[in-house]
Write an enzyme that holds these catalytic residues in place. Structure first.
Site, PDB file in Angstrom:
ATOM      1  N   ASN A  78       0.838  -1.215   0.000  1.00 21.59           N
ATOM      2  CA  ASN A  78       0.000   0.000   0.000  1.00 21.59           C
ATOM      3  C   ASN A  78       0.864   1.253   0.000  1.00 21.59           C
ATOM      4  OD1 ASN A  78      -3.047  -0.365   0.107  1.00 21.59           O
ATOM      5  ND2 ASN A  78      -2.342  -1.959   1.518  1.00 21.59           N
ATOM      6  N   ASN A 132      -6.786   4.571   8.282  1.00 21.51           N
ATOM      7  CA  ASN A 132      -6.285   3.199   8.172  1.00 21.51           C
ATOM      8  C   ASN A 132      -7.002   2.508   7.017  1.00 21.51           C
ATOM      9  OD1 ASN A 132      -5.015   0.702   9.012  1.00 21.51           O
ATOM     10  ND2 ASN A 132      -6.995   0.065   9.853  1.00 21.51           N
ATOM     11  N   ASP A 138     -10.645  -0.496  14.884  1.00 17.36           N
ATOM     12  CA  ASP A 138     -11.524  -0.588  13.700  1.00 17.36           C
ATOM     13  C   ASP A 138     -12.895   0.062  13.899  1.00 17.36           C
ATOM     14  OD1 ASP A 138      -9.600  -1.929  12.257  1.00 17.36           O
ATOM     15  OD2 ASP A 138     -10.401  -3.916  12.666  1.00 17.36           O
ATOM     16  N   HIS A 153      -8.379  -1.270   5.861  1.00 16.73           N
ATOM     17  CA  HIS A 153      -8.701  -2.591   6.407  1.00 16.73           C
ATOM     18  C   HIS A 153      -9.145  -3.498   5.264  1.00 16.73           C
ATOM     19  CE1 HIS A 153      -9.829  -5.378   9.578  1.00 16.73           C
ATOM     20  NE2 HIS A 153     -10.880  -5.677   8.832  1.00 16.73           N
TER      21      HIS A 153
HETATM   22  C1  GAR Z   1      -3.325  -4.860   3.874  1.00 14.76           C
HETATM   23  O1  GAR Z   1      -4.182  -5.825   3.330  1.00 14.76           O
HETATM   24  C2  GAR Z   1      -4.073  -4.015   4.900  1.00 14.76           C
HETATM   25  O2  GAR Z   1      -5.418  -3.793   4.556  1.00 14.76           O
HETATM   26  C3  GAR Z   1      -3.967  -4.901   6.130  1.00 14.76           C
HETATM   27  O3  GAR Z   1      -2.653  -5.379   6.089  1.00 14.76           O
HETATM   28  C4  GAR Z   1      -2.237  -5.517   4.724  1.00 14.76           C
HETATM   29  C5  GAR Z   1      -0.897  -4.823   4.568  1.00 14.76           C
HETATM   30  O4  GAR Z   1      -0.376  -5.039   3.280  1.00 14.76           O
HETATM   31  N1  GAR Z   1      -4.246  -4.153   7.321  1.00 14.76           N
HETATM   32  C6  GAR Z   1      -4.923  -4.656   8.355  1.00 14.76           C
HETATM   33  O5  GAR Z   1      -5.301  -5.817   8.418  1.00 14.76           O
HETATM   34  C7  GAR Z   1      -5.186  -3.674   9.490  1.00 14.76           C
HETATM   35  N2  GAR Z   1      -6.230  -4.143  10.349  1.00 14.76           N
HETATM   36  P1  GAR Z   1       0.842  -4.173   2.722  1.00 14.76           P
HETATM   37  O6  GAR Z   1       1.930  -4.189   3.807  1.00 14.76           O
HETATM   38  O7  GAR Z   1       1.272  -4.935   1.503  1.00 14.76           O
HETATM   39  O8  GAR Z   1       0.359  -2.795   2.425  1.00 14.76           O
END
Ligand code: GAR
Length: 209
Positions: free
Chosen positions: A15, A108, A151, A110
């Site tokens: 992200n 954030n 959340d 999710h």
């Molecule tokens: C993403 O899918 C994000 O939505 C999730 O962690 C992943 C990080 O991916 N976040 C959560 O679950 C927060 N509750 P990334 O490091 O490749 O961006």
């Protein structure tokens, strides 16, 4: 007007990469001025270095107490003139000292349609595993405000993703991530255009001009 973003990430940082690319390609005026990670070996730290973005390994474990951690965190946010804190796969809670100072300035992403599949323990793969287990047909991604309850901040934008027959948590994670990579820059764009209105813990998006 472009905002100064501080991205907090613990993991692979895809992200973060999407947000950095959105700035590079002119889709976002806002730019990432600081990356903070609790994991010095995270992909997010590598992405920051590759893009010459200041990156700092900040872990509560390195401080005598939460108050000294918060003090250091807040002083970095001030030093880099951060307007918006962007959590991108950050697996730690933000303490009340920071949420108070950055009220309605922390967001954030999710990997599900909150309030479904949210709350304590619902992060990363756990979310996709729960979605598969529940046999739901639609999941998605949510960008929301961060407050002191996990959340629970108001939803800013959401996008649905179909769960396909034969999906497992891994294939679903990949498809949801592709949606996240589009949705997060779009959500940040709404902030830079000053179009996000929060009233009574509900978000209203102002019309585009
Ligand atoms: C993403 O899918 C994000 O939505 C999730 O962690 C992943 C990080 O991916 N976040 C959560 O679950 C927060 N509750 P990334 O490091 O490749 O961006």
């Amino acid at each position: 007007m472009g905002l100064n973003l501080c991205v907090l990430a613990s993991g692979s940082g895809s992200n973060l990469k999407a947000i950095v690319n959105a700035h590079k390609t002119g889709k976002l005026s806002s730019r990432v001025v600081l990356v903070i990670s609790n994991n010095s070996a995270s992909g997010a730290m590598q992405t920051a270095k590759k893009n010459h973005i200041p990156s700092i390994h900040l872990s509560a474990k390195l401080f005598v107490d939460q108050a000294s951690f918060d003090k250091e965190f807040l002083s970095l946010l001030k030093k880099f003139k951060v307007d918006l804190i962007v959590l991108a796969g950050y697996m730690k809670m933000i303490s009340p000292a920071v949420t108070k100072k950055f009220k309605n300035k922390i967001i954030n992403i999710h990997p599900a349609l909150l309030p479904a599949f949210g709350g304590k323990g619902m992060y990363g793969m756990n979310v996709h595993e729960a979605v598969i287990e529940a046999k739901v047909k639609i999941t998605g991604a949510t960008v929301h405000f961060v407050n002191d309850v996990y959340d629970n901040g108001a939803v800013i934008v959401q996008k649905e993703v179909r769960v396909k027959p034969g999906d497992d948590a891994e294939t679903l994670k990949r498809r949801v991530l592709r949606t996240e990579h589009k949705l997060y820059p779009e959500a940040i764009k709404l902030f830079e255009e000053n179009r996000v209105i929060l009233r009574s813990n509900k978000v209203y998006i102002k019309e585009d001009k």
